[in-house]
Design a protein around this motif. Structure first.
Motif, PDB file in Angstrom:
ATOM      1  N   ALA A 467       6.685 -70.406 -10.296  1.00  0.00           N
ATOM      2  CA  ALA A 467       7.899 -71.016 -10.830  1.00  0.00           C
ATOM      3  C   ALA A 467       7.979 -70.764 -12.331  1.00  0.00           C
ATOM      4  O   ALA A 467       7.472 -71.544 -13.136  1.00  0.00           O
ATOM      5  CB  ALA A 467       7.914 -72.509 -10.532  1.00  0.00           C
ATOM      6  N   ALA A 468       8.591 -69.641 -12.703  1.00  0.00           N
ATOM      7  CA  ALA A 468       8.965 -69.380 -14.087  1.00  0.00           C
ATOM      8  C   ALA A 468      10.389 -69.909 -14.284  1.00  0.00           C
ATOM      9  O   ALA A 468      11.088 -70.196 -13.309  1.00  0.00           O
ATOM     10  CB  ALA A 468       8.892 -67.881 -14.370  1.00  0.00           C
ATOM     11  N   PRO A 469      10.846 -70.070 -15.523  1.00  0.00           N
ATOM     12  CA  PRO A 469      12.214 -70.560 -15.723  1.00  0.00           C
ATOM     13  C   PRO A 469      13.236 -69.753 -14.934  1.00  0.00           C
ATOM     14  O   PRO A 469      13.161 -68.522 -14.867  1.00  0.00           O
ATOM     15  CB  PRO A 469      12.416 -70.398 -17.237  1.00  0.00           C
ATOM     16  N   GLY A 470      14.189 -70.454 -14.335  1.00  0.00           N
ATOM     17  CA  GLY A 470      15.213 -69.799 -13.539  1.00  0.00           C
ATOM     18  C   GLY A 470      16.260 -70.796 -13.084  1.00  0.00           C
ATOM     19  O   GLY A 470      16.124 -72.001 -13.290  1.00  0.00           O
ATOM     20  N   ALA A 471      17.295 -70.285 -12.428  1.00  0.00           N
ATOM     21  CA  ALA A 471      18.454 -71.104 -12.048  1.00  0.00           C
ATOM     22  C   ALA A 471      18.255 -71.875 -10.753  1.00  0.00           C
ATOM     23  O   ALA A 471      19.052 -72.745 -10.423  1.00  0.00           O
ATOM     24  CB  ALA A 471      19.687 -70.215 -11.920  1.00  0.00           C
ATOM     25  N   MET A 472      17.200 -71.559  -9.979  1.00  0.00           N
ATOM     26  CA  MET A 472      16.998 -72.183  -8.675  1.00  0.00           C
ATOM     27  C   MET A 472      15.648 -72.893  -8.658  1.00  0.00           C
ATOM     28  O   MET A 472      14.650 -72.337  -8.221  1.00  0.00           O
ATOM     29  CB  MET A 472      17.051 -71.129  -7.570  1.00  0.00           C
ATOM     30  N   PRO A 473      15.573 -74.126  -9.165  1.00  0.00           N
ATOM     31  CA  PRO A 473      14.293 -74.827  -9.226  1.00  0.00           C
ATOM     32  C   PRO A 473      13.633 -74.957  -7.855  1.00  0.00           C
ATOM     33  O   PRO A 473      14.283 -75.267  -6.857  1.00  0.00           O
ATOM     34  CB  PRO A 473      14.676 -76.202  -9.779  1.00  0.00           C
ATOM     35  N   ALA A 474      12.327 -74.702  -7.835  1.00  0.00           N
ATOM     36  CA  ALA A 474      11.574 -74.850  -6.590  1.00  0.00           C
ATOM     37  C   ALA A 474      11.510 -76.311  -6.175  1.00  0.00           C
ATOM     38  O   ALA A 474      11.384 -76.620  -4.988  1.00  0.00           O
ATOM     39  CB  ALA A 474      10.176 -74.279  -6.767  1.00  0.00           C
ATOM     40  N   ASP A 475      11.603 -77.202  -7.135  1.00  0.00           N
ATOM     41  CA  ASP A 475      11.603 -78.646  -6.874  1.00  0.00           C
ATOM     42  C   ASP A 475      13.043 -79.132  -6.953  1.00  0.00           C
ATOM     43  O   ASP A 475      13.615 -79.253  -8.034  1.00  0.00           O
ATOM     44  CB  ASP A 475      10.727 -79.354  -7.901  1.00  0.00           C
ATOM     45  N   THR A 476      13.641 -79.401  -5.806  1.00  0.00           N
ATOM     46  CA  THR A 476      15.056 -79.795  -5.787  1.00  0.00           C
ATOM     47  C   THR A 476      15.306 -81.108  -6.520  1.00  0.00           C
ATOM     48  O   THR A 476      16.429 -81.367  -6.956  1.00  0.00           O
ATOM     49  CB  THR A 476      15.570 -79.905  -4.340  1.00  0.00           C
ATOM     50  N   ALA A 477      14.279 -81.931  -6.668  1.00  0.00           N
ATOM     51  CA  ALA A 477      14.448 -83.204  -7.369  1.00  0.00           C
ATOM     52  C   ALA A 477      14.668 -83.013  -8.862  1.00  0.00           C
ATOM     53  O   ALA A 477      15.096 -83.940  -9.556  1.00  0.00           O
ATOM     54  CB  ALA A 477      13.236 -84.101  -7.135  1.00  0.00           C
ATOM     55  N   SER A 478      14.378 -81.808  -9.371  1.00  0.00           N
ATOM     56  CA  SER A 478      14.536 -81.573 -10.809  1.00  0.00           C
ATOM     57  C   SER A 478      15.962 -81.206 -11.196  1.00  0.00           C
ATOM     58  O   SER A 478      16.276 -81.117 -12.382  1.00  0.00           O
ATOM     59  CB  SER A 478      13.585 -80.452 -11.252  1.00  0.00           C
ATOM     60  N   LEU A 479      16.843 -81.006 -10.212  1.00  0.00           N
ATOM     61  CA  LEU A 479      18.235 -80.655 -10.510  1.00  0.00           C
ATOM     62  C   LEU A 479      19.039 -81.895 -10.900  1.00  0.00           C
ATOM     63  O   LEU A 479      18.800 -82.989 -10.372  1.00  0.00           O
ATOM     64  CB  LEU A 479      18.870 -79.982  -9.292  1.00  0.00           C
ATOM     65  N   PRO A 480      20.016 -81.756 -11.788  1.00  0.00           N
ATOM     66  CA  PRO A 480      20.804 -82.908 -12.253  1.00  0.00           C
ATOM     67  C   PRO A 480      21.938 -83.262 -11.290  1.00  0.00           C
ATOM     68  O   PRO A 480      23.132 -83.120 -11.596  1.00  0.00           O
ATOM     69  CB  PRO A 480      21.340 -82.427 -13.603  1.00  0.00           C
ATOM     70  N   TRP A 481      21.593 -83.734 -10.130  1.00  0.00           N
ATOM     71  CA  TRP A 481      22.588 -84.037  -9.094  1.00  0.00           C
ATOM     72  C   TRP A 481      23.561 -85.117  -9.555  1.00  0.00           C
ATOM     73  O   TRP A 481      23.174 -86.098 -10.187  1.00  0.00           O
ATOM     74  CB  TRP A 481      21.883 -84.515  -7.820  1.00  0.00           C
ATOM     75  N   LYS A 482      24.831 -84.966  -9.176  1.00  0.00           N
ATOM     76  CA  LYS A 482      25.849 -85.965  -9.478  1.00  0.00           C
ATOM     77  C   LYS A 482      26.717 -86.332  -8.275  1.00  0.00           C
ATOM     78  O   LYS A 482      27.287 -87.420  -8.237  1.00  0.00           O
ATOM     79  CB  LYS A 482      26.781 -85.451 -10.592  1.00  0.00           C
ATOM     80  N   HIS A 483      26.841 -85.411  -7.279  1.00  0.00           N
ATOM     81  CA  HIS A 483      27.894 -85.577  -6.280  1.00  0.00           C
ATOM     82  C   HIS A 483      27.404 -85.541  -4.834  1.00  0.00           C
ATOM     83  O   HIS A 483      28.211 -85.370  -3.919  1.00  0.00           O
ATOM     84  CB  HIS A 483      28.956 -84.492  -6.469  1.00  0.00           C
TER      85      HIS A 483
END
Length: 507
Positions: A467-483
């Protein structure tokens, strides 16, 4: 003669990704076949691993006449632009409306399209087609395994059938399955009962691979449940990077009776939920992964293959981050190769310099990903290519590829594939086209999450995920979900989503 209108429109949308999908992206295809219209659709869609190609083959074997409209796909990215969506859907719907007498419609869709103006792209496509053909004509669609299926999609289609393999080596087979199911509907002239279930947790894509458990067992049991009472049954683990209500896994069944459909769907739901603990695994940092690969390579007879999973262009990444390349160079890796880094300007500079030249470049890192930046270094230009080749492996299945002007660059013991278009590195030919023989490398770092396994697992000593920096985090919990829908867990056994603001309105 039975006449079937057909078309294809595929996009997997990562709403957190840096780049949107324009009309030109669909014209080119980006690893998919280029856009085709009318009769050209039937010329392009043959003997390749695409749902529409499989349907065409089966339909012609059945003696059906096909009325092609348009086929278009683009590499996963952020939202499909309003312009691209409206132009392509209008062409598809107008083609169906002007087809004259037809007996049914088949569409090859993805199932995880989000546009600038519609959260549920496929729900809107199916609604517009249904409006044109009326409520009685059968409408069947194939979907990607990563489809985020909505109630609206289920309502408008008579059947949705999803891939069962990841890597997706069964895309054409799914098109054939749609033809078989459509033949059943035409023969019986009866609609089947539908059962639809959305599951309560997101599944990271790295652990959806059907070569491994638990997905392998789930799909084997799913196939065993199909019978005369339940002609088709699907489990879509979903694409967990689309921030809208219906993101996430789902199960959908079609049965002779509602009881049949409900029972089959509920059995698969219970099975998936029983494996929640298993949808997780070890992911390494760039330096950890490279150092482990170097140690394993000392005694290996085949390459150690690393997935640069967070910059996967098959999941919305721009395929240009430099974290894994930096780790290879920093740790003095030898007989190592990585790609494809998307950087048209660097490819152009290498072309102008010529083979054997030494060039200083700001390579990659142009998509604005946090923690990433262009890699300013000096490279040797080892080989150049116009980017046109055939990818014969099981994922691309013989597609004609066009990566644009491309180069093999070398820095120390590391070789880098640089291209002018994006497509995930899921075929050994994507090294060979710039002169790198995969089997001669100690370490291969592929910008892919799982699809690369179809062609690389047979030659790999060991597979690792980094997991290097990228647009698709391997850990879905790290995404800034809103909806998301309230209550869905944002990773296996993770916290439940609670809305902090209202979801954007669907168009």
């Amino acid at each position: 003669m039975i006449r079937i209108a057909v078309g294809g429109f595929l996009h997997e949308t990562n709403t957190f990704a840096p780049t949107k999908a324009t009309y030109d992206d669909f014209v080119h295809g980006g690893g998919w076949p280029s856009m085709a219209r009318g009769a050209d659709v039937l010329k392009v869609m043959r003997r390749i691993n695409v749902g529409l190609a499989g349907f065409v083959e089966a339909a012609e074997a059945n003696g059906w006449e096909l009325v092609p409209t348009v086929s278009a796909a683009a590499s996963p990215s952020a939202h499909v632009t309003r312009d691209a969506f409206e132009r392509i859907v209008k062409e598809m719907v107008d083609g169906i409306a002007s087809a004259g007498r037809i007996d049914a419609v088949y569409l090859d869709l993805h199932g995880a399209m989000v546009t600038e103006h519609y959260n549920d792209g496929e729900g809107e496509v199916l609604a517009r087609v249904r409006k044109v053909i009326g409520k009685d004509l059968p409408l069947v669609a194939s979907l990607d395994l990563h489809a985020n299926v909505s109630p609206e999609m289920i309502a408008h289609a008579d059947a949705l059938i999803a891939y069962r393999t990841y890597p997706h080596v069964d895309m054409a087979d799914t098109g054939r399955a749609c033809a078989q199911h459509l033949a059943l509907l035409l023969r019986s002239r009866q609609r089947l009962a539908k059962a639809f279930r959305q599951l309560p947790f997101l599944i990271p894509i790295s652990w959806q691979c059907t070569n491994d458990q638990p997905a392998k067992d789930i799909y084997e049991k799913l196939a065993a449940l199909e019978n005369d009472g339940v002609p088709t049954l699907s489990f879509a683990p979903g694409f967990p990077a689309a921030d809208f209500r219906d993101c996430g896994p789902s199960v959908f069944a079609y049965g002779r009776t509602q009881t049949d459909a409900d029972a089959a769907a509920d059995r698969i739901v219970a099975l998936v939920e029983s494996h929640e603990d298993d949808f997780d695994g070890r992911i390494y940092s760039p330096d950890e992964g490279v150092r482990l690969a170097m140690e394993l390579a000392k005694s290996a007879t085949r390459p150690i293959v690393i997935a640069d999973t967070q910059d996967n262009p098959g999941a919305g990444g721009d395929s240009d981050t430099t974290g894994m390349l930096r780790a290879l160079v920093r740790n003095n890796a030898v007989r190592a190769a990585t790609g494809v880094i998307y950087d048209p300007q660097s490819a152009k500079t290498a072309y102008a310099a010529g083979v054997g030249a030494i060039v200083t470049l700001d390579l990659g890192g142009k998509s604005g990903i946090s923690g990433d930046a262009p890699y300013r270094e000096t490279f040797v230009v080892e080989k150049l290519s116009d980017g046109r080749f055939v990818a014969p492996g099981p994922y691309y299945g013989g597609r004609d590829m066009d990566m644009g002007p491309s180069a093999c660059l070398r820095i120390g013991g590391v070789r880098v594939v640089v291209g002018s278009y994006k497509a995930q590195l899921a075929d050994q030919s994507m090294y060979r086209y710039v002169g790198i023989e995969p089997m001669e490398q100690a370490i291969l770092v592929n910008k892919s999450s799982v699809h690369f396994r179809a062609d690389f697992e047979p030659i790999a000593e060991k597979l690792l995920i980094c997991a290097a920096p990228g647009a698709m985090p391997a850990d879905t919990a790290s995404l800034p979900w809103k909806h998301l829908r309230p209550g869905i867990r944002i990773k296996p056994n993770g916290p439940a989503f609670t809305p902090s603001s209202s979801s954007r309105t669907t168009g």
